[in-house]
Scaffold this active site. Structure first.
Site, mmCIF file in Angstrom:
data_model
loop_
_atom_site.group_PDB
_atom_site.id
_atom_site.type_symbol
_atom_site.label_atom_id
_atom_site.label_comp_id
_atom_site.label_asym_id
_atom_site.label_seq_id
_atom_site.Cartn_x
_atom_site.Cartn_y
_atom_site.Cartn_z
ATOM 1 C CB SER A 153 11.055 -2.234 -4.035
ATOM 2 O OG SER A 153 9.752 -1.816 -3.738
ATOM 3 C CG ASP A 361 1.992 21.134 -10.864
ATOM 4 O OD1 ASP A 361 1.937 20.345 -9.898
ATOM 5 O OD2 ASP A 361 2.393 22.319 -10.750
ATOM 6 C CG HIS A 414 8.158 -6.417 -2.935
ATOM 7 N ND1 HIS A 414 8.053 -5.981 -4.250
ATOM 8 C CD2 HIS A 414 8.689 -5.373 -2.243
ATOM 9 C CE1 HIS A 414 8.488 -4.746 -4.330
ATOM 10 N NE2 HIS A 414 8.885 -4.346 -3.129
#
Length: 435
Positions: A153, A361, A414
């Site tokens: 993951s 940023d 998953h």
């Protein structure tokens, strides 16, 4: 490369597994190696099928856990993928920075950093690029040759960053359910995963049609009646929807059925949620033990852009998830700003979370040209119906990494390595030998 202070703890043996703790001191900011230092903890596991001397000669495998903000696994015996890996490796199970026995970043310690601005600045050093730099410092301290890195993951996201920034430290890379998109915008992640979560809801309610009635009944009940979680706050309908996290697993999806079965005292026409249900629900809907997940989850996709609560904004495009829908769907792993209003453990971090969501940023997490020239043997499992890491985005990424072999399967969700980790790990390891 920065050097680390390294301490090794005593060796413990239990049920066929030998474990040793390791502690390291590393820079908070790897760009400023003389600045503040933090502690990292990792535990070494090896099989007692190997003698002490044999185990000391085995190559290292670094396991990078899912998350962000989740500590490494604790185990008392080797099973699943760890049993398979311990045949040929000694496993280093890392508590990624901020988690477990590493220097913590949690509701108790973060306020000690100072203002929300200072907390947000501190947390900028807790993404995959810093975790990769940590790994290289630890590898040097252990005297390891290039090692095998196995990422599950979010750990797979970190592994892609490793292939981008320090491939010289890797012998091979193995990834399960963790091929991150290499570029933005962040919104496309959630447009893809909301669709998969909706499909998984339909599959679940097709399997347990009585649970469709139960979920709607609980949601409407929470609209009318004040129900209080063990931590003292009111349980809202939207917070209850977080139980959709169960939908990401093969076996956990059935555990959801048993959770809902306990919802009311008596039958579904009862008028109060049961203590058993509320106690079980608490651990699902709280981020007290892993606040970094809520704080940093969307930032793991950000490169030169702000997340601006992307999942919350995209959710408006999927009205079937709205709490007031006729039959509301359960949500997945997404994080929303109201978490920081409703979860008492997150309330003190609300301003910090807003600053992180607004940051535009963020530095790069991947080096796309370097991945296109990759020479490290690599293999990845992609789960066709994964609701957390989208199959289509994963295959797009795989096509951008030279030599990365993909095994796509619909047999697992998953958490596949928790279902048949031995077979999955062994298959992917063999693929790195034959690629």
């Amino acid at each position: 490369m920065n050097s680390a202070i390294h301490h090794t703890g005593p060796v413990n043996v239990m049920r066929g597994v030998r474990s040793t703790s390791h502690r390291f001191r590393v820079p908070l900011d790897h760009g400023d190696p003389t600045g503040e230092q933090i502690s990292l903890f990792a535990r070494e596991y090896s099989s007692t099928d190997h003698s002490d001397a044999e185990a000391a000669r085995l190559p290292w495998l670094l396991f990078l856990q899912g998350g962000p903000g989740v500590r490494g696994n604790r185990t008392t015996q080797l099973s699943g993928w760890m049993k398979a890996a311990a045949r040929d490796f000694r496993i280093l199970m890392l508590d990624q920075r901020g988690t477990g026995f590493s220097t913590p970043a949690d509701p108790l310690t973060l306020p000690q950093r100072g203002t929300a601005v200072e907390q947000a600045g501190y947390l900028r050093h807790f993404r995959a690029d810093s975790i990769v730099a940590d790994a290289e410092v630890m590898r040097a301290a252990l005297g390891s040759a290039p090692w095998t890195v196995f990422g599950q993951s979010f750990g797979g996201f970190c592994t892609l960053s490793y292939l981008s920034f320090a491939p010289e430290g890797m012998d091979r890379a193995i990834i399960t359910g963790g091929l991150a998109p290499l570029a933005g915008p962040v919104e496309r992640v959630y447009r893809s995963t909301f669709k998969r979560v909706a499909k998984r809801n339909a599959e679940y309610f097709g399997r347990y049609p009585q649970d469709r009635t139960a979920v709607t009944h609980i949601m409407r009940h929470l609209d009318r009646v004040e129900e209080v979680l063990p931590t003292g706050e009111r349980l809202t309908p939207q917070r209850f929807q977080m139980v959709g996290s169960f939908l990401g697993g093969n076996t956990r999806v059935d555990a959801l059925h048993y959770l809902l079965e306990d919802a009311f005292v008596g039958a579904y026409d009862g008028d109060r949620l049961s203590p058993v249900f509320l106690d079980q629900l608490q651990s699902v809907v709280s981020r007290r033990s892993n606040p970094l997940y809520a704080l940093l989850h969307e930032s793991i996709y950000c490169q030169g852009q702000a997340s601006s609560w992307a999942a919350w904004r995209v959710l408006e495009e999927f009205p079937d998830f709205a709490p007031d829908a006729a039959d509301p769907l359960l949500t997945g792993e997404m994080v929303y700003p109201w978490y920081f209003d409703e979860d008492p453990s997150l309330v003190p971090l609300q301003e910090t979370a807003e600053l992180i969501a607004a940051a535009d940023d963020w530095g790069p997490l991947y080096d796309v040209p370097r991945l296109a020239a990759n020479a490290v043997p690599a293999a990845a499992a992609v789960y066709s119906d994964d609701i957390y890491v989208d199959r289509d985005l994963s295959l797009e990424t795989a096509a951008s990494v030279r030599g990365l072999q993909v095994w796509e399967t619909a047999d697992f969700h998953h958490d596949g390595i928790h279902d048949d980790g031995d077979a999955i790990f062994s298959r992917l390891l063999a693929m790195t030998h034959t690629g």
